[in-house]
Structure formats: structure tokens, C-alpha cells
Design a protein around this motif. Sequence first.
Motif, mmCIF file in Angstrom:
data_model
loop_
_atom_site.group_PDB
_atom_site.id
_atom_site.type_symbol
_atom_site.label_atom_id
_atom_site.label_comp_id
_atom_site.label_asym_id
_atom_site.label_seq_id
_atom_site.Cartn_x
_atom_site.Cartn_y
_atom_site.Cartn_z
ATOM 1 N N ALA A 87 4.744 1.998 -1.844
ATOM 2 C CA ALA A 87 5.801 3.014 -1.317
ATOM 3 C C ALA A 87 7.120 1.956 -1.369
ATOM 4 N N LEU A 88 6.875 0.803 -0.780
ATOM 5 C CA LEU A 88 8.211 -0.119 -0.675
ATOM 6 C C LEU A 88 8.574 -0.372 -2.264
ATOM 7 N N GLN A 89 7.445 -0.858 -3.160
ATOM 8 C CA GLN A 89 7.991 -1.268 -4.488
ATOM 9 C C GLN A 89 8.745 -0.097 -5.049
ATOM 10 N N ARG A 90 8.196 1.236 -4.957
ATOM 11 C CA ARG A 90 9.043 2.124 -5.369
ATOM 12 C C ARG A 90 10.422 2.271 -4.987
ATOM 13 N N ALA A 91 10.403 2.270 -3.468
ATOM 14 C CA ALA A 91 11.857 2.161 -2.804
ATOM 15 C C ALA A 91 12.780 1.175 -3.422
ATOM 16 N N PHE A 92 12.202 -0.155 -3.497
ATOM 17 C CA PHE A 92 13.228 -1.357 -4.054
ATOM 18 C C PHE A 92 13.504 -1.137 -5.622
ATOM 19 N N GLY A 93 12.618 -0.659 -6.318
ATOM 20 C CA GLY A 93 12.700 -0.700 -7.721
ATOM 21 C C GLY A 93 12.706 -2.194 -8.312
ATOM 22 N N SER A 94 13.250 -2.532 -9.432
ATOM 23 C CA SER A 94 12.925 -3.679 -10.058
ATOM 24 C C SER A 94 13.698 -5.041 -9.435
ATOM 25 N N PRO A 231 7.470 0.189 -17.772
ATOM 26 C CA PRO A 231 8.499 -0.215 -16.734
ATOM 27 C C PRO A 231 7.672 -0.973 -15.714
ATOM 28 N N ARG A 232 8.199 -2.193 -15.448
ATOM 29 C CA ARG A 232 7.721 -3.135 -14.396
ATOM 30 C C ARG A 232 7.545 -2.577 -13.187
ATOM 31 N N VAL A 233 8.392 -1.614 -12.649
ATOM 32 C CA VAL A 233 8.104 -0.985 -11.268
ATOM 33 C C VAL A 233 6.751 -0.300 -11.446
ATOM 34 N N GLU A 234 6.741 0.585 -12.256
ATOM 35 C CA GLU A 234 5.486 1.564 -12.556
ATOM 36 C C GLU A 234 4.084 0.565 -12.537
ATOM 37 N N GLN A 235 4.092 -0.461 -13.150
ATOM 38 C CA GLN A 235 2.872 -1.558 -13.086
ATOM 39 C C GLN A 235 2.686 -1.962 -11.875
ATOM 40 N N LEU A 236 3.996 -2.419 -11.089
ATOM 41 C CA LEU A 236 3.736 -2.850 -9.861
ATOM 42 C C LEU A 236 3.290 -1.806 -8.861
ATOM 43 N N VAL A 237 3.811 -0.526 -8.777
ATOM 44 C CA VAL A 237 3.328 0.422 -7.967
ATOM 45 C C VAL A 237 1.874 0.725 -8.281
ATOM 46 N N ALA A 238 1.408 0.870 -9.547
ATOM 47 C CA ALA A 238 0.107 1.117 -9.680
ATOM 48 C C ALA A 238 -0.915 0.049 -9.213
ATOM 49 N N GLY A 239 -0.263 -1.110 -9.532
ATOM 50 C CA GLY A 239 -1.182 -2.197 -8.948
ATOM 51 C C GLY A 239 -1.626 -2.074 -7.454
ATOM 52 N N HIS A 240 -0.437 -1.892 -6.641
ATOM 53 C CA HIS A 240 -0.576 -1.724 -5.133
ATOM 54 C C HIS A 240 -1.492 -0.656 -4.759
ATOM 55 N N GLU A 241 -1.463 0.469 -5.650
ATOM 56 C CA GLU A 241 -2.281 1.582 -5.271
ATOM 57 C C GLU A 241 -3.744 1.265 -5.844
ATOM 58 N N LEU A 242 -4.175 0.513 -6.798
ATOM 59 C CA LEU A 242 -5.223 0.047 -7.333
ATOM 60 C C LEU A 242 -5.839 -1.003 -6.368
ATOM 61 N N ALA A 243 -5.246 -1.828 -5.792
ATOM 62 C CA ALA A 243 -5.662 -2.763 -4.839
ATOM 63 C C ALA A 243 -6.105 -1.896 -3.499
ATOM 64 N N GLN A 253 -14.071 -7.174 4.333
ATOM 65 C CA GLN A 253 -14.276 -8.750 4.578
ATOM 66 C C GLN A 253 -13.820 -9.452 3.138
ATOM 67 N N VAL A 254 -13.562 -8.683 2.239
ATOM 68 C CA VAL A 254 -12.967 -9.337 1.148
ATOM 69 C C VAL A 254 -11.406 -9.150 0.729
ATOM 70 N N SER A 255 -10.661 -10.082 0.843
ATOM 71 C CA SER A 255 -9.158 -10.020 0.736
ATOM 72 C C SER A 255 -8.956 -9.521 -0.607
ATOM 73 N N VAL A 256 -8.187 -8.330 -0.831
ATOM 74 C CA VAL A 256 -7.775 -7.782 -2.181
ATOM 75 C C VAL A 256 -6.340 -8.350 -2.413
ATOM 76 N N LEU A 257 -5.998 -8.926 -3.373
ATOM 77 C CA LEU A 257 -4.551 -9.645 -3.122
ATOM 78 C C LEU A 257 -3.954 -9.076 -4.549
ATOM 79 N N PHE A 258 -2.885 -8.617 -4.278
ATOM 80 C CA PHE A 258 -1.684 -8.276 -5.466
ATOM 81 C C PHE A 258 -0.257 -8.252 -4.955
ATOM 82 N N PRO A 259 0.739 -8.806 -5.609
ATOM 83 C CA PRO A 259 0.468 -9.157 -7.148
ATOM 84 C C PRO A 259 0.190 -10.933 -7.110
ATOM 85 N N GLU A 260 -0.108 -11.504 -6.037
ATOM 86 C CA GLU A 260 -0.096 -12.891 -6.006
ATOM 87 C C GLU A 260 -1.088 -13.346 -5.159
ATOM 88 N N ALA A 261 -1.570 -14.630 -5.319
ATOM 89 C CA ALA A 261 -2.548 -14.980 -4.439
ATOM 90 C C ALA A 261 -1.915 -16.723 -4.434
#
Length: 284
Positions: A87-94, A231-243, A253-261
Motif C-alpha cells: 500500500a505504501l509503494q502504491r501511495a508513493f508511486g515511482s 510500470p515499475r510501481v506495479e511490479q513492486l506492488v505485486a512483489g510486496h503482495e506476493l511476499a 520462521q523464514v524471513s521473506v524479503l522484498f525488494p532487497e536483502a
Amino acid sequence: MELDAYPTRVILMEEYTVTLPLWDRSPSPDMWFGPFSPGALGLPPELEERLIAWNQRYEYLMGTDFKWPSEQEHLDFVVDGHLLAAALQRAFGSRVLVLYREDDSELSRIPQPTPATPPTGSVHIMARQNGVLKPITMPAHPRGSVVQQILQMSDAEIEAAGARIDVAALTWQPERMPTRILLRSDSAESPLADRSPLFALSDDRIEPATLGLSATLTARLQQWDARGPEPRVEQLVAGHELAAAVQREIGPQVSVLFPEADAARSRPAPELVAILDRMNPLNR
């Protein structure tokens, strides 16, 4: 609160005694560090209310014992964090990259003056001398450091020290369940990468079957990875939702990281590498 510069990288990170759990990770001398004050970033009020409530929930659940009341409440909290990041990524945009749980410290590092190339086996650090921050050169493993001490130990001392180390628990093996995974969409390999800090990790690809992911979620991951330019924003939003979806299926118990580790957290400590390197020839 007035910002000297609008951030380019913001991390969502729960913390005690914080109102808005957002922190600056911009690689800029104007980095605010954080936390940001409500209203400073121009976010929708309802989103800020969700963020504030999420952090208050953390303080309530963890209390003074610093323990999750149950695995389910831990999982629900972490998953909701992934969804808030979306939701934050969508609000901030690119204009802003939203990070959650972790950031790559190298990408968040404030640029420093570039010193001359250090001698082989040396590293640069910034140190304060006479009140002025200056780059200095020092050995990668200074004399007397733990790594140097390990390198100088006798085989008998290494064997004695190794008797107290569970080598199998610290060493990567194919099909081993990871402790940290990264979602990535810019790789020709699997969209899931192993970022467990294990010794001898030679292949970071993780197949969804190794994690026991459902066929539906596996298909979503493959579709996300194969989308190509969009669009970069859509890819990032979808990535957070997939995470969030991956986290929900594999548990807390397993840390799921996106977009960086963070690279430093994704590899074993130099001291561990040094002693296991010494132990391997002795165990053959």
C-alpha cells in the motif's frame, strides 16, 4: 517536521515508542534517518492510521517480554507488514522505493570521498581524527583479530574448537529449507533466492517445491517473474503482495524479503568462514 530533501528509499520497520514506523534509507547526505513524523511524507491519512495501528499492535503483542504470544500472531503481523508495504509503494508511486524488514546497507550507504586504492588485503573505513571524519586504510583482518587468530591456530586447536561446532547446521546443502529468502524478478533463474547466511552456499536458486508452496502461488510467482517490462510501481506492488502470500504459506520462521536483502546478513560471518575453512581439510 520539514525535510531537507524528499526521501528516495523508505523502510517500514516496527519499533518501540515510535508513532509512524517509517525510516529514511536514502543514500544522501540529507538522509533524515527517522522515524518520520505523521504528515511529513504527504501520505493519505488513512494509510498513516494503518501504519500507526500496526506499530502499536507490535508493542502490545511483544509487551515487555519481547516475545510473540503465538506463532499465528507473529505470522499475521509480518504478513500485514508486507501488505502495508504494498500500500505504501502504491501511495508513493515511482519516486520512493519501499523496503520492508531489511535493506541492502550498501545501497543505503551515504557516499563518502573516494580515497586512493588501498593495498591488497586492506580496506577503507571512515574514522574521526581531531574531530574531522577522514578515510583511513587498515588491513582487512588486523593483527590480533579473531580471523587472524584462527588462521594462526594449530590443527589440534582447530580440532578442539571444531568439536563444539555443529558444522552441518551451519553449512548449505541442496534442498535445505532456507531461513531467509528473497523475491527477485530481474533474474533468469528462479524468482526465489536463498539468502541464508550459510557456509558453502553455491546455488542460491530455490524451487517453490522446496518451500512447499501451493500450485496456485507457484503459478503467481512464475507469472510475476515472466511479466517483462511493465510500470515499475506495479511490479513492486505485486512483489510486496506476493511476499505476503509466500510468507503466509511458509510461516514466520523464514524471513521473506522484498525488494532487497542485506548482503552482510546474507553471508556467514568471516570468523565462521575462517574456522570452517580450516576444519574442512582436517575432516577429510
